[in-house]
Design an enzyme around this catalytic site. Structure first.
Site, PDB file in Angstrom:
ATOM      1  N   SER A  32     -23.202  38.989 -46.059  1.00 37.27           N
ATOM      2  CA  SER A  32     -22.766  40.348 -45.816  1.00 37.27           C
ATOM      3  C   SER A  32     -23.014  41.172 -47.067  1.00 37.27           C
ATOM      4  CB  SER A  32     -21.290  40.365 -45.444  1.00 37.27           C
ATOM      5  OG  SER A  32     -21.132  39.658 -44.241  1.00 37.27           O
ATOM      6  N   ASP A  34     -21.136  42.453 -49.110  1.00 39.27           N
ATOM      7  CA  ASP A  34     -20.319  42.090 -50.263  1.00 39.27           C
ATOM      8  C   ASP A  34     -20.809  40.843 -50.993  1.00 39.27           C
ATOM      9  OD1 ASP A  34     -18.840  44.126 -49.262  1.00 39.27           O
ATOM     10  OD2 ASP A  34     -17.419  42.815 -48.213  1.00 39.27           O
ATOM     11  N   ASP A 110     -34.449  40.694 -43.396  1.00 34.02           N
ATOM     12  CA  ASP A 110     -33.173  41.133 -43.953  1.00 34.02           C
ATOM     13  C   ASP A 110     -32.309  41.584 -42.785  1.00 34.02           C
ATOM     14  OD1 ASP A 110     -31.153  42.248 -45.413  1.00 34.02           O
ATOM     15  OD2 ASP A 110     -32.320  43.946 -46.158  1.00 34.02           O
ATOM     16  N   THR A 111     -31.221  40.843 -42.522  1.00 29.54           N
ATOM     17  CA  THR A 111     -30.394  41.183 -41.356  1.00 29.54           C
ATOM     18  C   THR A 111     -28.943  41.305 -41.764  1.00 29.54           C
ATOM     19  OG1 THR A 111     -29.946  38.881 -40.796  1.00 29.54           O
ATOM     20  CG2 THR A 111     -31.898  39.870 -39.816  1.00 29.54           C
ATOM     21  N   PRO A 112     -28.198  42.165 -41.094  1.00 29.55           N
ATOM     22  CA  PRO A 112     -26.775  42.272 -41.389  1.00 29.55           C
ATOM     23  C   PRO A 112     -26.045  41.018 -40.911  1.00 29.55           C
ATOM     24  CG  PRO A 112     -27.411  43.825 -39.662  1.00 29.55           C
ATOM     25  CD  PRO A 112     -28.627  43.056 -40.021  1.00 29.55           C
ATOM     26  N   ASP A 168     -21.279  35.007 -62.388  1.00 34.76           N
ATOM     27  CA  ASP A 168     -20.814  35.729 -63.576  1.00 34.76           C
ATOM     28  C   ASP A 168     -19.329  36.076 -63.481  1.00 34.76           C
ATOM     29  OD1 ASP A 168     -21.848  37.296 -61.420  1.00 34.76           O
ATOM     30  OD2 ASP A 168     -21.611  39.099 -62.648  1.00 34.76           O
ATOM     31  N   LEU A 468     -21.726  50.780   1.730  1.00 35.03           N
ATOM     32  CA  LEU A 468     -20.364  50.797   1.203  1.00 35.03           C
ATOM     33  C   LEU A 468     -19.375  50.205   2.201  1.00 35.03           C
ATOM     34  CD1 LEU A 468     -20.471  54.410  -0.246  1.00 35.03           C
ATOM     35  CD2 LEU A 468     -20.401  52.289  -1.579  1.00 35.03           C
ATOM     36  N   SER A 474     -20.647  46.207   9.772  1.00 35.06           N
ATOM     37  CA  SER A 474     -20.256  45.155  10.708  1.00 35.06           C
ATOM     38  C   SER A 474     -20.236  45.677  12.140  1.00 35.06           C
ATOM     39  CB  SER A 474     -18.869  44.613  10.349  1.00 35.06           C
ATOM     40  OG  SER A 474     -18.924  44.033   9.074  1.00 35.06           O
ATOM     41  N   SER A 541     -23.195  43.932  -0.633  1.00 34.87           N
ATOM     42  CA  SER A 541     -24.306  43.561  -1.519  1.00 34.87           C
ATOM     43  C   SER A 541     -24.773  44.738  -2.381  1.00 34.87           C
ATOM     44  CB  SER A 541     -25.473  42.950  -0.749  1.00 34.87           C
ATOM     45  OG  SER A 541     -25.744  43.650   0.444  1.00 34.87           O
TER      46      SER A 541
END
Lengths: 634, 385
Positions: A32, A34, A110-112, A168, A468, A474, A541
């Site tokens: 990520s 960060d 490069d992907t998130p 670091d 509908l 029918s 349907s």
């Protein structure tokens, strides 16, 4: 101005010679924002000095203005187009970056890394040879580390680099690094990696990126870039049996017939025996033709044209395989499936399945389980939503040739395409054939459909009433059946009442259940047509794709779509069963026309509106149509 | 007979005997594919260069077998034919095979594809790859150039000669409505000119011929906004690019299904960089428009950009006087919109050298990008490539 500058300046010919034969590596970075992913990529671009001066001065001024590093250069700004995209609402996506050193050209996907971008990470991983998984040394292994590792493993990446970054900020402490490494190796046992390299790193300070850092002298392994420059990933495909999916039949004239494609595995030489799938015809290679001249041998990733010793019928979609080790063939198989679209997977719905070179209709017959991408735990489920991964059984209308995805990414992969929107909605990795395709043989029957139809003196067909609730399906179907019965025809009616209470009583009204409902009705009606009957099917349907599926089950002239197009207002006014009122009050969910969509047919054979004619008139129209079209002859 | 004539005669004989192109031999002898033809046309070279060239020539003439520099892609360099597969394809080979794969997919699945040809170096590479992809067949699609009527004259001459030589069908489309309205960069400004004569013209041409797939030579490294562009880019029936509605591309499986009226732009060079392009042109001896090579040309300096006076349609401002300067072009477009750079690079190696040592990125010479910020993105949505 690049680091090649010295050589390029002194001796351009030597430079060109050296750079003509550079090798090639594609990798994906997972992490990520960060974790320092953008900083790492920016650093690689910067250190390989492929940044022009105008870009560099822009970067320096941007760093002061927008950067998070005070006066220092913020490398992340080189690649961070993504934050801006997010604000603009543009799809957050895979970005491809390029850099090269004296030894290799690199393509970085490069992907998130967030969970909602599983789809993008899978896309980037599908073409990568190696993955770099970033871990923040202060935080150790997180849920997202597991998710990233699982996805790259699922997509078949065998070599991973675990970049334990921000060393670091933990004073380059060896014990911090070793603890994370041990934990990661333990976790990775359940994945399919062949090699794991953990590197202590600071992308920000440049430690162990291009060269070993003196701040981590306890670390024995290589720095990142030297490793990327030398790691060997070529053997993966060259040791496999020969495969070449035929892309295009090359026929410039009557004397030449070649088969063009990119070699998906193994090597080939003139004289080698081959077998073509699915026809299983055998022959041998006579020439490997390329623009630059015939080859003595060709291997993975080469685009070639093969000619064969015999004149055999081969077309696009076939796979030319090593004679001794052909691919498998099946029309039913198990696969890992990643769902890539906002519309969820509907088991039973027909999609298009596209392999390296072939497109066939296919359905997911069963979702065996889902896999939680964060915990790798199996979960039960009925559908896959966007970014979900599951293990499924699939069935295709024609057999396809394939290899297990773990053996060959090119012949073991497929995408699913929605037939209506044409979107790519799923990506699959084939595990194994269910073998039923070979084991179930159709019983050859002496008495066939034609014989049964002759005995009944009629043409069997399926009358598919759609519309509908309350449109009059029918009622009209009932009247039509009565008329047909009166003139001595053999009929049967399928409708909600006799199906939903028996065969389909396990199904509800979710989209997935509606699809399965119609599939079963379609299959039942098909058996009745086969029995020689005139079948009247009355179901709402609502989805065009299921009606298309029903149509595809029988022969061309055996399916008549009858669209009862009575408008919604009229149906709601009638409300014979009081359902609309309940739906409006929210007591019924997923009611077609109210909170569930009805996709009106575009090419129905017959369309009737019972708000402008009586049911008897509608029935009469249908019988007339049947007569005129020859269904009542004989 | 001078030594230069001798060199040329022997080189031509060698070309005939070993079935090599004269540019290939030229490259071997002089490190420059066009060197021999320049000498033949009366050009000169230093004695030292001539000496080296003659020595190399003798070496090649003596060699028992033709060593074709770009034959047998992976056939090992050693003379043994069956020395086993090369361990890894070079990066240029990998890029080449990817592009070929893409082109073959399109031809197999599209109803009526076309290759857009801009006459520039990327187009030259794309066309060369197409010749390779379908060999021994010819590329089974026409080549189309959208001519704004303001291209450099040398581009048009090169285009006609080269496409004819390759034996391909060339469609040249001009926006006749624009011609009637006398649209040009000076009278209407670069924006309107480009929109009318390029963007609208391209849409007209695609509609007129009902092409469903068009190959373009764009690369992802050209510009930040292109880094995320797909190889197969979908356009509505109005040719609009919808950034929110592009399909994921996994492996090398491309979903080419479209509805009637929709179309696809396909970019086979997506993963190539500018350096890759130049290296490949050099390695394969691909002919390119001479404007890329440095030469004395008449230019005027305007707003910090050097514009070449290619014909008498360039209105000179008071005080402007064309001067001869040794310049070349890093990209090619409409001549009034394309800036030249001072350069002494007369050969491909020198161009590559210059590029590696240069300080500014490629698109700087293109005035169209400067016109508006984020202009590529916007133009793409409007249907410009």
């Amino acid at each position: 101005m690049s680091h090649h500058a010295a050589l390029a300046e002194q001796d351009i010919m030597a430079y060109l010679q050296a750079h003509e034969d550079k090798s090639f590596l594609r990798f994906i970075t997972c992490g990520s924002v960060d974790d320092g992913k953008s900083t790492l990529i920016g650093r690689l671009l910067y250190d390989s000095k492929l940044i022009f001066e105008d870009q560099l001065s822009a970067l320096e001024s941007d760093s002061k203005k927008l950067g998070t590093q005070g006066e220092k250069i913020d490398f992340a700004l080189l690649v961070d187009g993504l934050a801006a995209e997010r604000e603009q609402g543009i799809t957050i996506d895979v970005a491809y970056r390029f850099f090269s050193t004296d030894k290799r050209k690199f393509i970085v996907a490069d992907t998130p890394g967030h969970e909602q971008y599983t789809r993008n990470m899978a896309t980037g991983a599908s073409t990568a040879d190696i993955a770099i998984i970033l871990i923040d040394a202060r935080k150790g292994i997180l849920t997202q580390t597991r998710r990233h590792s699982f996805i790259v493993s699922l997509l078949g990446i065998k070599n991973v680099i675990v970049a334990i970054n921000k060393m670091d900020l933990v004073d380059y402490a060896q014990d911090v690094f070793e603890k994370i490494e041990a934990e990661y190796r333990e976790f990775a046992k359940q994945l399919t990696f062949e090699s794991i390299l953990c590197i202590p790193m600071s992308a920000l300070e440049g430690d162990n990126i291009t060269e070993k850092s003196h701040l981590t002298d306890w670390y024995q392994g290589p720095a990142l870039l030297p490793y990327l420059e030398t790691v060997d990933v070529s053997s993966n495909l060259s040791d496999k049996p020969f495969r070449m999916p035929v892309q295009w039949v090359n026929r410039p004239n009557l004397d030449f017939r070649g088969f063009s494609g990119t070699i998906a595995g193994g090597a080939i030489r003139p004289g080698d025996d081959i077998v073509v799938l699915p026809s299983a015809i055998r022959s041998s290679v006579s020439r490997i033709v390329t623009y630059g001249g015939d080859l003595e041998e060709a291997g993975p990733d080469q685009a070639v044209t093969l000619t064969l010793a015999d004149e055999v019928d081969i077309s696009r979609g076939d796979i030319i395989c090593a004679g001794q080790a052909p691919a498998e063939q099946t029309d039913q198989f198990a696969a890992h499936l990643l769902w890539m679209h906002e519309d969820a997977l509907l088991p039973g719905r027909q999609y298009l399945l596209k392999t390296a070179n072939r497109t066939v209709p296919a359905t997911v017959t069963e979702l065996k389980h889902k896999i939680n991408v964060n915990t790798l735990v199996k979960q039960s489920g009925k559908t896959l939503e966007l970014n979900e991964i599951g293990v499924c059984n699939l069935s295709t209308t024609q057999p396809i040739a394939f290899d297990n995805y773990n053996d060959n990414r090119k012949t073991g992969s497929f995408i699913l395409i929605d037939r209506q929107s044409n979107n790519t909605i799923g990506a699959g990795m084939i595990d194994f054939s269910l073998r039923r395709a070979q084991n179930v043989h159709w019983q050859h029957l002496e008495i066939d459909k034609a014989a049964r139809a002759r005995q009944k003196h009629q043409k069997p067909c399926m009358l598919w009433f759609t519309g509908l609730s309350g449109s009059g399906k029918s009622t009209v179907a009932n009247l039509v059946e009565k008329r047909l019965h009166d003139i001595g025809r053999h009929t049967y009616s399928l409708d909600g009442d006799n199906i939903r209470h028996g065969l389909n009583k396990d199904l509800g009204f979710t989209d997935a259940d509606r699809v399965e409902n119609i599939r079963r009705v379609g299959e039942t009606a098909k058996l009745m047509v086969d029995a020689g009957m005139v079948v009247l099917v009355s179901f709402i349907s609502p989805f065009a794709s299921e009606r298309r599926l029903a149509r595809s089950l029988v022969e061309k002239n055996e399916f008549l779509e009858v669209y009862i197009s009575t408008p919604l207002e009229v149906c709601e006014q009638r409300d014979v069963k009081g359902l609309y009122a309940k739906a409006r009050r929210g007591e019924i969910k997923n009611f077609t026309g109210i909170d569930s969509e009805y996709e009106a047919p575009e090419n129905a054979e017959i369309e009737l509106d019972t708000s402008v004619m009586t049911a008897a008139e509608a029935a009469e129209e249908i019988v007339k149509h049947l007569e005129a079209s020859g269904y009542l002859e004989g | 007979m001078s030594s230069i004539d001798d060199l040329i005669a022997r080189a031509e004989r060698l070309a005939e005997n070993k079935k090599l192109s004269i540019t290939t031999i030229s490259r071997k002898l002089l490190n420059d594919g066009k060197g021999l033809s320049r000498l033949k046309a009366g050009g000169q070279c230093t004695l030292k260069t001539l000496e080296t060239a003659l020595a190399k020539l003798a070496e090649i003439e003596a060699a028992p077998q033709a060593d074709r520099p770009f034959s047998a892609s992976t056939a090992p360099a050693s003379p043994k034919p069956n020395a086993g597969p090369s361990p890894q394809l070079s990066h240029l080979k990998r890029l080449e095979t990817e592009s070929i794969h893409i082109m073959r997919e399109v031809v197999s699945e599209a109803e009526k594809p076309v290759m857009l040809y801009s006459v520039g170096k990327d187009s030259a590479v794309m066309l060369h790859l197409a010749m390779k992809a379908f060999y021994p067949s010819k590329p089974p699609f026409p080549v189309m150039h959208v001519d704004t009527t303001w291209k450099f004259r040398e581009m048009i001459a090169f285009r006609d000669e080269w496409i004819n030589k390759l034996g391909l069908d060339l469609i040249v489309h001009v926006n006749e409505e624009g011609v009637r309205q006398e649209v040009g960069p000076f009278t209407h400004g670069s924006q309107i000119h480009t929109d009318m004569m390029k963007t609208q013209a391209l849409k007209q041409a695609l509609d007129k011929h009902q092409f469903d797939v068009a190959f373009g030579g764009a690369r992802r490294d050209e510009e930040k906004s292109r880094a995320k562009e797909r190889i197969f880019s979908f356009r509505s029936s109005q040719h609009r690019w919808d950034p929110k509605n592009q399909r994921p591309e996994l492996w090398d499986i491309y979903n080419t299904n479209i509805h009637k009226g929709e179309s696809i732009r396909v970019f086979p060079l997506s993963n190539w960089t500018e350096l890759d392009i130049w290296q490949y042109i050099y390695k394969e001896s691909i002919p390119i428009v001479p404007l890329y090579f440095a030469k004395e040309r008449p230019v005027v300096e305007r707003d910090g950009t050097m514009i070449m006076v290619d014909d008498d349609r360039l209105p000179l401002k008071p005080g402007e006087k064309p001067e001869m300067r040794k310049v070349r072009f890093r990209t090619l477009g409409c001549y009034p919109l394309t800036g030249a750079v001072d350069s002494s690079a007369e050969t491909l190696p020198e161009i590559i050298q210059e590029m590696l040592l240069t300080k500014s990125s490629e698109r700087q010479g293109r005035m169209i990008d400067h016109d508006q910020s984020a202009s590529m993105e916007k133009k793409k949505q409007e249907g410009y490539f």
